[in-house]
Design a protein around this motif. Sequence first.
Motif, short mmCIF file in Angstrom:
data_model
loop_
_atom_site.label_atom_id
_atom_site.label_comp_id
_atom_site.label_asym_id
_atom_site.label_seq_id
_atom_site.Cartn_x
_atom_site.Cartn_y
_atom_site.Cartn_z
N ARG A 152 -8.00 6.53 -16.11
CA ARG A 152 -8.19 5.21 -16.17
C ARG A 152 -7.22 4.54 -15.38
NH1 ARG A 152 -9.11 7.47 -20.41
NH2 ARG A 152 -11.21 7.65 -21.51
N ALA A 153 -6.34 5.23 -14.79
CA ALA A 153 -5.77 4.68 -13.80
C ALA A 153 -6.34 4.01 -12.72
CB ALA A 153 -4.55 5.60 -12.86
N GLY A 154 -7.79 4.51 -12.55
CA GLY A 154 -8.64 3.74 -11.69
C GLY A 154 -8.73 2.29 -11.72
N TRP A 155 -8.81 1.87 -12.89
CA TRP A 155 -8.89 0.29 -13.45
C TRP A 155 -7.97 -0.41 -12.76
CZ3 TRP A 155 -12.89 -1.97 -15.23
CH2 TRP A 155 -13.83 -1.38 -15.96
N PRO A 156 -6.46 -0.28 -12.98
CA PRO A 156 -5.39 -0.89 -12.38
C PRO A 156 -5.35 -0.96 -10.79
CG PRO A 156 -4.39 0.66 -13.61
CD PRO A 156 -5.92 0.62 -13.88
N LEU A 157 -5.76 0.44 -10.34
CA LEU A 157 -5.64 0.52 -8.82
C LEU A 157 -6.91 -0.15 -8.21
CD1 LEU A 157 -5.16 4.30 -8.43
CD2 LEU A 157 -3.49 2.47 -7.98
N VAL A 195 3.39 5.64 -4.99
CA VAL A 195 4.68 5.88 -5.85
C VAL A 195 4.10 5.41 -7.33
CG1 VAL A 195 6.89 5.44 -6.22
CG2 VAL A 195 6.11 5.47 -3.94
N LEU A 196 3.57 4.35 -7.41
CA LEU A 196 3.19 3.75 -8.75
C LEU A 196 2.13 4.63 -9.47
CD1 LEU A 196 2.82 0.00 -8.15
CD2 LEU A 196 4.70 1.17 -9.26
N LEU A 243 1.03 -1.27 0.00
CA LEU A 243 0.00 -0.09 -0.06
C LEU A 243 0.70 1.16 0.10
CD1 LEU A 243 -2.82 -1.07 2.47
CD2 LEU A 243 -3.06 -0.59 0.09
N ALA A 244 2.11 1.35 0.65
CA ALA A 244 2.95 2.31 0.62
C ALA A 244 3.66 2.81 -0.79
CB ALA A 244 3.97 2.09 1.61
N THR A 245 3.59 1.48 -1.58
CA THR A 245 4.17 1.67 -2.88
C THR A 245 3.52 2.15 -3.81
OG1 THR A 245 5.21 -0.43 -2.34
CG2 THR A 245 5.66 0.27 -4.56
N VAL A 246 1.87 1.81 -3.64
CA VAL A 246 1.03 2.17 -4.74
C VAL A 246 1.14 3.83 -4.90
CG1 VAL A 246 -1.50 2.52 -5.20
CG2 VAL A 246 -0.65 0.22 -4.04
#
Lengths: 111, 947
Positions: free
Chosen positions: B27-32, B15-16, B10-13
């Motif tokens: 659309r970054a919502g999809w992978p998230l 950053v990603l 969760l801490a990496t997310v």
Amino acid sequence: MTVLPITVGILVAGGIYLLCQPGLVRIVFGITLLSHGANLVLLSSGVSAWRGEPLTGTADPADAGDPLPMAFVLTAIVITLAVTVFMLALARIGHDDSTRHMPDTGENHRA
Amino acid sequence: MTLMWLLAALATVPVLVVPLTSALGRRAGWPLAIGFLALAAAMIPSARDVLDGGEVAQTVAWLPALDIDLALRLDGLALVFVMIALVIGAAVFLYSVEYLGESRQLGFYLWMTAFAFGMVGLVLADDLILLFACWEITSLASFLLIARSGSGAESASARTLFMTFVGGLTLLIAVVLMIVATGTTSLSQALASDVWADRPGFTAVVAVLVAVAGFTKAAQFPFHPWLPDAMAAATPVSAYLHAAAVVKAGIYLLLRFSEAFSDVPVWNALLISVGLFTAAMAALFAFQQHDLKRLMAYSTVSQLGLITAAIGVGTEKALTAAVIHTIAHALFKSGLFMMVGVIDHSAGTRDLRRLPELRRVMPWSFATVILGTAGMAGIPPLLGFVSKETILGSMLEAPGPAWVGMLALAAAGTGSVLTFAYSAKIVLGAFVDGERELKDCHGPGAWLFLPAAAPIWVGLPLGLAVGVLNTPVERAVQAMGSSTAYPLKLWHGLAPELLVTAAAIAVGAALMTRRRALYRVVGDNFLPGTGADALERIFDEAGDLGRRISQTVAADHPRRHVVPPLIVLTLLLGVGSLAILTSGDVPATQPDLWRPVDVGLLVLIALGVIGTCLADSRIAATVSLGGVGIAVTVQLFALGAPDVGLTQLMVEVLTVLVIMLVLRQLPGRFGHSHLRRPGGPLVLAGGLGVAAGVATWLLTGRREKSVPADYYLTEGTEVTGGDNLVNVILVEFRALDTLGELAVLGLAGVAIVAVLATIPSRTLDPPGRTHRPSLRPVGALRDPQARTALIDPESNLRAFQLLLRVVVPVLLVLSAVIFWRGHNAPGGGFIAALVASAAVALVYLSRPDDRAVGSPRVHIALIGGGVLTALVTGLIGYADSSFLQPLYGTVAGTKLSTSLLFDVGVYAAVLGVVMVAFDRLGASPPDVPAEEPAAETPTDRTKEGIV
């Protein structure tokens, strides 16, 4: 009898006199003089009797000056440069360095 | 997956999120969403252990010296909140893709994921310090998510931050008290401590502090106004933070501490009374709203009030009720928030007065909202019914005489009537009533609708088969120290709570048949102002008070501030020196403290100081100052400090150059005002000068060589491989000092850019205020050659420019050589950078116009890169033992050290600051004559630098 303390005294006196003046540029000059004085005090703390350069292989360690105050003074000089430059940036605002009135910075203090 | 990995993931997310949003935009919502669901799935094995009655814990030493651990623990209670945070988070991310505008949305995803990290960290934390840190992360992320929603949201976000920080402070006090009293930072050990039973007074204080912290986050009276305020944020933010997560952080805190406080009378009384009052009050406010989102916000406040009251009751049944209602509310309220967004998208408004009969175009949404509001109103057979029923029933178990329970039930019942009424108002207002025509309205897309509807629909099967929740809820309740939980059932027989629910529905329905009259009666806000207004008044008053207090000591002229401390310093030095002298215990000075050259320099310095003080012309004063600087430089060399001397020399040159640049913008003379009353400054200057001199004489030169000096002189080279001891002290022995110095240096550079960029150019360079001397009266202008030189800078500078073609490369090579040899001979990063700066200065001076040498990006990159390089070098030191520990290696026969890399950082930062000085301060004001065409205004250029 020794000389460095007199030099320090003169630098400090000049610095304080300028620090009390109403223009920011003179205040900056005062701070420059004060920092010269302070640097010499720091170096005096290393005892000015030994004046060999603290480079291994160059001077006899018994005769070499104390490198620690020198390191302190070196960084102090660079910080003085930074502070001086910053204060000069403030002095140029509005093309007037008088400290008797604040320059209008366009800031609205009552948001 | 272990807990530590979950938290690390969760801490990496966040950053990603940066590359994800730049590649996919909204659309970054999809992978998230997929990522969050995958994390939730990965937790299933641990969850199974917890449901089997176990507990998953993991501890990593964090600050062993302070006995603070990164202790994580997954028990039944944490599991509920982790799952809410991950699953609702996934739904909200899916929804965001369709809901948000077509742009990058970096801030939104960044702070949402950062928030999720904080929230999961909060509920997993088994360490009080970690708990507090995560609590603050959720506060900050929540603030940032509101603040990024446009200009109208700024004051709302500030109010939110203020309220939640009040809670943060009380939590901090409570945490510190707990650590002191229980002697551990472990949350589970602190909760199980005997202190709570042994010291009732102390327990009551901590209970109140924790309760206040919980109230601020869970928006309980009087801290509730932040939640309606927070509706300025985007709808997905509200659906996640203000329905499922941030407000539930407050509930989590109260639940977690109920193990220790459920028998504390003040805790029971406070939570029950505040909770029920908030529930009824907010339900009334909700009924008054026209904006669907604000209505939902007040409804959330009201529902959280019920949960708070149940936690206050603290029995098994009440805690069961609190947990199950937390789950039910997270589901239906996040769904309803998202449905409000759906309505907003479809009809272009969320004002109930302006919404048409949407049921005709959005039948599915109509059905879904009915289901959601029915859950909220507690209508069978939904999960909301079961949970609310349990809460109502638990009210009767309130501690104290029987009438307390009856009163609590009656209050909760009143809230229920209003809840039914505002739930009906949502459905009727949005879908049934309304005069506007339907023509601009359209049904929602599937990907907008489905993530919004799913959490609501889940309430139906969960209500019918509520038994499946028995085990998780029981584990959660057991985590709070109860032995067992109250069994959840859809049908409990004819209990008093069922009668209350039935009555609430009947009365509510009867009221709503006459709703038009009711809307008129209840009307708009009948209070003189809102909570937000009250808070704004508090802010204003506090600001005024601060200004009034500061006015008593404020002065623009620094003399008022520096003189009193200087007098004290003079007295201190003078009296101290006298005391030492009279004590008679003064060691003799070393012989040979001075050399003849010192005397000559003393004379030069004295003359220079007098000149600087007395000069009226600014240029004359600058020249005198430069003279003093050069004399001091020689003094430094004479003291055997070549590195210091070289540095001073370079700094002196650059300082004088910068002063000359600035003087062009200032009047030519100081004016003689200082001579009118020179008495005060002269006395002070004389006094302190004498005191400083005497103290220096008295306190220095009276000892043998110091132990550190001996160490450096004899061992320094052996340890570091460098012969130049001053340099090895700077970059190895005392590198931390140098790092701190770099930070100060860099900050000065950044501050110059920032200050000059924030000042509008009309105040920075006021029109008609150039102090440039006019060329005409200069006698030399009669000489045609001199005239050409002054009028036509282009050709005047040609020879200089030609010279620089040779000089600049030489200086740069020199700079590299000085840098490289710094470890063994006078030189190093500082001096080398100053030499390179001199090259920059020459390039700047050779320009006929005032064009900058580097762009603002270059400046910031140099400063930031320099400080970062130094920091990273420090971190490399961990490979051996500690921060900034140099590592040594031999490359091609030369002994090298990572301190060389550190020196690179020094070099870059110093160069960056000097470049800032020239480029920022050397720029011409905009109102100069046209003969300097390329002159840009400084503010324009600095603005570029900020962007």
